[in-house]
Each structure stands twice: as C-alpha cells, then as structure tokens.
Design an enzyme around this catalytic site. Structure first.
Site, PDB file in Angstrom:
ATOM      1  N   ASP A 270      -3.261 -19.858 -79.794  1.00 51.16           N
ATOM      2  CA  ASP A 270      -3.940 -19.264 -78.651  1.00 51.16           C
ATOM      3  C   ASP A 270      -2.871 -18.776 -77.670  1.00 51.16           C
ATOM      4  O   ASP A 270      -1.690 -19.133 -77.761  1.00 51.16           O
ATOM      5  CB  ASP A 270      -4.922 -20.249 -78.000  1.00 51.16           C
ATOM      6  CG  ASP A 270      -5.996 -19.521 -77.179  1.00 51.16           C
ATOM      7  OD1 ASP A 270      -5.830 -18.313 -76.902  1.00 51.16           O
ATOM      8  OD2 ASP A 270      -7.002 -20.153 -76.808  1.00 51.16           O
TER       9      ASP A 270
HETATM   10  C1  NOJ Z   1      -7.453 -17.313 -74.669  1.00 52.92           C
HETATM   11  C2  NOJ Z   1      -8.734 -17.824 -75.253  1.00 52.92           C
HETATM   12  O1  NOJ Z   1      -8.738 -19.233 -75.280  1.00 52.92           O
HETATM   13  C3  NOJ Z   1      -8.996 -17.307 -76.651  1.00 52.92           C
HETATM   14  O2  NOJ Z   1     -10.287 -17.714 -77.032  1.00 52.92           O
HETATM   15  C4  NOJ Z   1      -8.854 -15.815 -76.682  1.00 52.92           C
HETATM   16  O3  NOJ Z   1      -9.196 -15.312 -77.950  1.00 52.92           O
HETATM   17  C5  NOJ Z   1      -7.418 -15.479 -76.319  1.00 52.92           C
HETATM   18  N1  NOJ Z   1      -7.153 -15.946 -74.974  1.00 52.92           N
HETATM   19  C6  NOJ Z   1      -7.130 -13.978 -76.398  1.00 52.92           C
HETATM   20  O4  NOJ Z   1      -7.708 -13.320 -75.351  1.00 52.92           O
END
Ligand code: NOJ
Length: 740
Positions: A270
C-alpha cells in the site's frame, strides 16, 4: 530501441507467456528489474521531466493516478518507444465503486446480496476506466469489517466471510472479464492483505491483533477465495498484524500466500507502507524496510522508493537473492503480457462505449435499487400510495445533494452527473402530486435549528414527509473513522421536531456505515437505508418510495443499538454463559443494592442487552414473505457427501417482491469453539402476490470445514443445526449429523 518482437505477439497459452517473460528477463539489468518493481505517482494531466527520464531509463514499472488519456498514452509511448527494452506500464487507479458512473459504495453493493449486480457494476467500472487507459484497479477491498466506527467499512463488503467472498469474486470477475487481454478488462487487486478491518477501536491504520485461528477462519477466507478466482494482484495492508506490519509480514506474504495458496500473481505494497514500517518502529531506516518487504514477498512498491534506492545495494551485499528478484519481476511481466500490453499498450477511446451511457446508468440504478435496505415499515407506510396522497414534503440536507450521495472514494465521478432524490421524486410524482421542499438543515453537520420552523411548516402542509438525512461523503472512507456513529449534527433534533407534527415520516438515510439509530426508530414510520447510492441514487430511491420496485436489500453488517456494543456481529461465539431474553435484564429495572449475583450472570450489557438494533441479513420488502416446512434430504451424511435443505417460501402480500433467502449453519461442538451461526448460502427469489415456491440449498461436508486449533482445515463429524430464513435471526431450523 525497443524489443519489437514482443509487441506483436499474441498470447497463446501460459507456457508461451512464461517463455516470453523469461526471454525478456534474460535481457534485463538489475536496475531495470528493480524498475519493474517500482510504482510511481503520475502528475495528473502532464508528464514532468523527471518522470519521463525515469521511464526512459527503465526505472518505472507502473504509474498510478494518471487518467488523462493523452498523458497515459504518452507515458506508454515513453516506456515502449524510448526505454531500452520497451516494456509497457501498468496504469493503476482506485476504481472503488465506479469510474464516471458511480455505483453505490461497496458496502451498499454488498447489501444487494446479488453477485450479478456486483459483477456487472465492476464490469462497467472497468470499461469506463479502461477508456482512460487504466489497466489495473485497486479493488475489491475484501477486509472483513465488524466495526462501523472504521471509516473504511464503507469500502468493504461487510462482516461475513462467505458473503464477502462471493461478492469479492463477483467484482474480480467483472473487472477482469473472461480474458484480461479483452478490451475493457483490467487487473483487479484484492486488498488489504490482511487484517486491516480489525483496526483497534475502529481507528484507521491502527494495530490489528487477530489470533491465527480467527485470522484463518474469518479474515483470510475472502483472500483465499480471491486467489482461487485468479485475482491478478493483492495489496498489503497498512496495519501491523500481531506486531508485524503487513508489508514486512513473511507469514502472510510467503507462508500463507505463496506456500499454502500457491498465489502466482503479484503483491503491491500500500501507499508508502514500506517506508512506514520505520514509523511503526519495526525497521531502523528505509534500507532495512526495503529488505524486510522484499524478504517477506512484496513484489512492487507503491509510491515510496526504497526498492529503487536500496535493492541494488542489498543484492550486492548478498542480503537479497537475485533469484528472488527475478521471480518477482516475472510475476509483474506476466501480468503485462496477460493484459495484452505488449501487443497494444495504447488506448483508443473509440474502442469503447461512451462514459455514463444509458446502459451504464441503468446498471448503476439497478445496483442502487437492490442495495437499499428497508429497515422498518410501520403500518406499511411504504410504498407511498399515490391515490391517497395530494402532497409530499421532501426535507433534509441530503435530498438534493448530488455530491454527497456519491460517497467516499470518488476520484473520477462528478456531482453534476448525479440525479438526486428531490428531482427524481418530482419526476415520478408528475403533475398530480404536490412536492413541498425545504432543507431543514443547511448541511448534515449544521449546528443551527434555524430551518426547523420551515421544515415543520412544510411537513404540516403535506400528507407525508420524506426526510433525507445521513452522513456527508467525507465522514467515511480512508482515515475518516468516527467514535460516535449517531446521525451527525442536529439531525436527531430535526427528526424529533418533525415527529411532533404527527404526520407520517419516511426516513431515507444515506451513509457510509451503519449508524446507531436506537433513538430514531420510534420517531419515524419507515427507514430506507440507502448507503451512499451513487450517480443514480435519486431515481432508485424514488422508484422504491413509490413502489415502482420493491426494496430487496439485506444488511451485510450488523446495526448496533449503541456504539459500546461494538464489536457486534451475528457469527459470534456462544460463550459459556450465553444470554437469553430471560437472563438479560436492563439496569433501569434493577432494584437499588441488588446483589452482584442476583442478575442473569450471562454475556450481555446491562444497558444495551445483547441484541443488535437490526441483525445481519435483515431487510424488509413490499411483499409479505413466510417461510414454512424446512426439510433436510437426510438426517445423517458421511464426510464427502452432500445434504439438501429446503423450505417453502410464500408471498402472501399484495405486491410482487424479491426476497434474499439465507442459509445458516451451526456446528454444535468443535475442536475450537464455533460461531452460533454461519452463512452458507443465499438466493434471491422473486414471488408475485400469492405465489409459493420451494427454495433449496445443497451443502457439502466441505462447506462445513474450519481451521481447528492445529490450523488444519477440517470438517468434524457431529451434530449440526441449519436455518433458512430472511435474516440471521431466522427462526425456522432443522438438524443433521455428519459421521466419519
Ligand atoms: C491507500 C489505500 O489504503 C489503498 O486502498 C489505495 O488503493 C491506495 N492508497 C492507492 O490510492
């Protein structure tokens, strides 16, 4: 110079792909391999020099958050025409519940209990996103969520592993289609692996502590299903799980995912979660974070650059095996081949249907219709009976707000494309019904009672009030958790003021989570829970209010009476002292100085009992459904056999309606304690007035398997109870025995 030979290859089979991947890999330098493992953020509509240079140098495998088509095609051109090996890019975007045509939030879609609707919704989202050159989305989010304080419950598919697995897989099917290389197919990413939904206190990013047995029996199940459904990628979670951040968690990424499940897709971290391992206090610095992440098995790094900055040194120092890097790069290249990117990396919008076209809007509307849950319908105030009405008051800050109805995670949809409730109600009402409108409150959070007098006056001159309240979009979603989950601001007071009028009130709630409505239920007649319903929320709600269609949604998550009951979910354990109506006493009824042992001595709250306000699976409709005559095909089955369970379902009402028939099971004795009920099947059944049908399910003993205390997946012989009904509270049950 680029490797033209790859560009025109058609993918014939897995073996061909693997040999092309290996051939390409053999031409790559370590820096280019690490480049493939790096995902960087786009600039939004242009290509900065540093990004162009990095792509030319083969330092970028994927770009996220770029949806301007010309820019996307230029990024691909740089990668394909100007980098040494011409490897196309993965273009990632959060298409969580729609691209331009916004569907209900995922929790709302889960309330449809309809895999077809969910899959079609994902398909149109994929097609629209692909029109902008996106070839990879970060969905579905399949974190089991049992805490409505957690803002990201909005993005989830609810509290139950079975429902979540079915609907998560439906989303994967929709995004990925039958063939990833097909126009309109994009790679899915099941997230967040794993345990993120158990963030302590429902506070986002917080630590998750989940015993391994519960992890396997509950939280990992939807991920296992996603892997089995060929989900192309997984994303690691932000949280630490049992003390080890997910992005450095070898138990999850290596032991479970690779060794036990044989996952052959790739894992992306993430956003900056690799560098954040040092903030967690798990690693000293970025270099150590890169080492932990790559050792655990994170194939691609999102947003931060620890791989680019440190992997080469780590390999040179002998801390990271080159074969490990090769394996990771292979997985990434494999997806690029499967997506057909080597054949054609560019996007031509003419290959796609128009964004927001009528058929996409229809699918979004159907999803919204099916996701609305009729929680309460006293005196059958709904559907509104046009013949008996002259006027309707439409009141509330969310009645005419095309923005707030879209909900969280809307990067690409526009409020101007929404149709809100007020317009849709006016449209359906036509000329023969007067619609009186006012806001009552300026916004969902407004502290002012200034509009109350007008609201009361508007209700007084109308036959019925439709009150549209709830949460603004920003109140749920990432980092947007709440400790108090009542209706925000002065909404409760507005309800009370309107209740004084004595006029019937239909409360429509748009929200990103279950709200605590204990003080609301006896002030209004009907409650239609619409979640954040998306672009077509208004027409969907109007159809339901007027009975053009019957509500049919069912709760994918338990609604607590009070926040202090959380976590509260239907698949709870029995405990050694299970509560019952008799044992459960309210503290207001306890005499002063009652002895400590004079009460029920059972597992309940003195001030809230043990029941939720609305149970998992609950949802009314305009029919009048009855379940009778539950039968099992046999009383005993052997391991490896199946049993059929059936009921008669009758609609004795005057409206045609669809009911989600649910099957629950209890394994009475286990090597580890088993939930008091577990969902094992569901079917949507439509019945006309007076119609009766037999609804059956088949259960195989494998469906009864669970992880025992030795972490083995087993079905244990013994006694089982089975229920079929319209919610997790279904009374009709039977029993059977499994023998060895
Ligand atoms: C953080 C989020 O937790 C995740 O779900 C998301 O896909 C990513 N950022 C990318 O934006």
């Amino acid at each position: 110079m680029h490797s033209v030979k790859f560009l025109h290859q058609d993918i014939q089979d897995e073996q061909t792909v693997q040999s092309m991947v290996n051939e390409l890999l053999s031409q790559m330098g370590l820096d280019e391999k690490i480049g493939q493992m790096s995902q960087v953020c786009g600039a939004g509509g242009w290509v900065p020099d540093h990004l162009a240079d990095a792509i030319r140098a083969g330092q970028v495998g994927s770009v996220l958050n770029e949806v301007d088509l010309n820019t996307v095609n230029e990024l691909q051109r740089l990668a394909v025409e100007e980098s040494r090996l011409g490897i196309p890019l993965l273009l990632g975007r959060d298409v969580i519940h729609g691209f331009k045509t916004i569907l209900p939030i995922p929790l709302g879609q889960a309330a449809s209990w309809d895999a077809n609707v969910v899959s079609e919704g994902a398909r149109i989202s994929a097609v629209e996103a692909a029109t902008a050159g996106v070839n990879w989305t970060f969905a579905p989010m399949i974190d089991i969520s049992r805490d409505p304080r957690w803002g990201r419950i909005a993005e989830s598919l609810g509290e139950d592993p079975f429902l979540c697995s079915q609907l998560g897989n439906a989303m994967i099917r929709g995004f990925q289609g039958a063939d990833l290389a097909e126009n309109g197919s994009i790679a899915a990413c099941a997230k967040h692996f794993a345990g993120y939904g158990a963030a302590e206190g429902g506070r986002d990013y917080n630590t998750a502590n989940i015993p391994e047995n519960e992890l396997r029996n509950v939280y990992l199940r939807p991920f296992k299903a996603a892997v089995d459904a060929n989900c192309a990628t997984l994303m690691s979670a932000f949280c630490d799980l049992n003390g080890v951040p997910a992005s450095g968690n070898a138990f999850l990424m290596d032991q479970v995912l690779r060794k036990e499940w044989n996952f052959d897709g790739f894992v992306v971290s993430d956003w900056e979660s690799i560098v954040e391992m040092s903030v967690h206090g798990f690693t000293d610095d970025d270099e150590q974070a890169a080492l932990e992440a790559v050792t655990a098995g994170i194939d691609m790094e999102m947003a931060s650059s620890t791989y680019r900055d440190h992997l080469e040194n780590l390999v040179a120092a002998g801390k990271v095996d080159l074969e490990k890097i090769d394996q990771m790069v292979r997985r990434i290249l494999t997806l690029k081949f499967k997506l057909g990117l080597f054949r054609n990396p560019y996007t031509n919008p003419e290959d796609y249907p128009a964004l927001l076209n009528e058929s996409h809007r229809e699918i979004a509307k159907e999803a919204a219709v099916k996701s609305c849950v009729l929680l309460q319908n006293n005196n059958r105030v709904l559907p509104l009976n046009r013949a008996q009405l002259d006027s309707i008051a439409v009141i509330g800050p969310l009645a005419d707000d095309g923005y707030e109805q879209l909900g969280t995670w809307v990067f690409d949809g526009n409020a101007e494309d929404s149709i809100h409730c007020l317009d849709a109600i006016k449209q359906l009402a036509g000329d023969d019904l007067i619609i009186n409108h006012c806001k009552g409150l300026d916004s969902a959070r407004s502290p002012s009672h200034e509009g109350f007098a007008e609201a009361v006056e508007t209700a007084m001159r109308s036959d019925v009030t439709v009150l549209v309240l709830g949460e603004e979009s920003f109140m749920s979603g990432e980092a947007h958790s709440r400790a108090n989950i009542d209706l925000p601001g002065q909404q409760q007071q507005l309800i009370e003021a309107l209740a004084e009028t004595g006029k019937p009130i239909v409360l429509v709630i748009m929200a990103g989570r279950p709200l605590t409505l204990d003080r609301v239920v006896d002030k209004v007649d009907a409650i239609l829970y619409a979640w954040h319903p998306g672009t077509m929320g208004g027409p969907a709600i109007a159809d339901l209010l007027f009975g053009v269609q019957s509500p049919s949604g069912k709760l994918p998550v338990t609604f607590p009476k009070a926040v202090g009951q959380i976590p509260i979910y239907y698949a709870t354990k029995n405990t050694g002292r299970p509560p019952s109506e008799e044992s459960c006493i309210h503290m207001d009824d306890v005499p002063p100085r009652a002895a400590q042992t004079s009460l029920g001595m059972a597992s309940f709250h003195l001030d809230a009992g043990y029941k939720p306000l609305f149970p998992f699976g609950h949802g009314l409709n305009y029919g009048d459904f009855h379940y009778v005559k539950i039968t099992t095909s046999r009383s005993h089955i052997a391991l490896g056999e199946s049993i059929d369970i059936a009921v008669d379902l009758i609609n004795s009402g005057v409206h045609a309606a669809e009911e989600v028939v649910q099957l629950y099971v209890r394994d009475l004795v286990g090597n580890v304690t088993r939930p008091v009920k577990e969902l094992k099947g569901f079917r949507r059944i439509k019945l006309n007035p007076g119609q009766r049908t037999r609804v059956g399910f088949s259960l195989h003993t494998d469906d009864l398997a669970f992880y025992n205390r030795h972490m083995q997946l087993v079905t244990e012989p013994g006694q089982f109870h089975v229920w079929i009904g319209g919610s997790s509270d279904a009374p009709l049950w039977a029993e059977f025995e499994v023998h060895p």
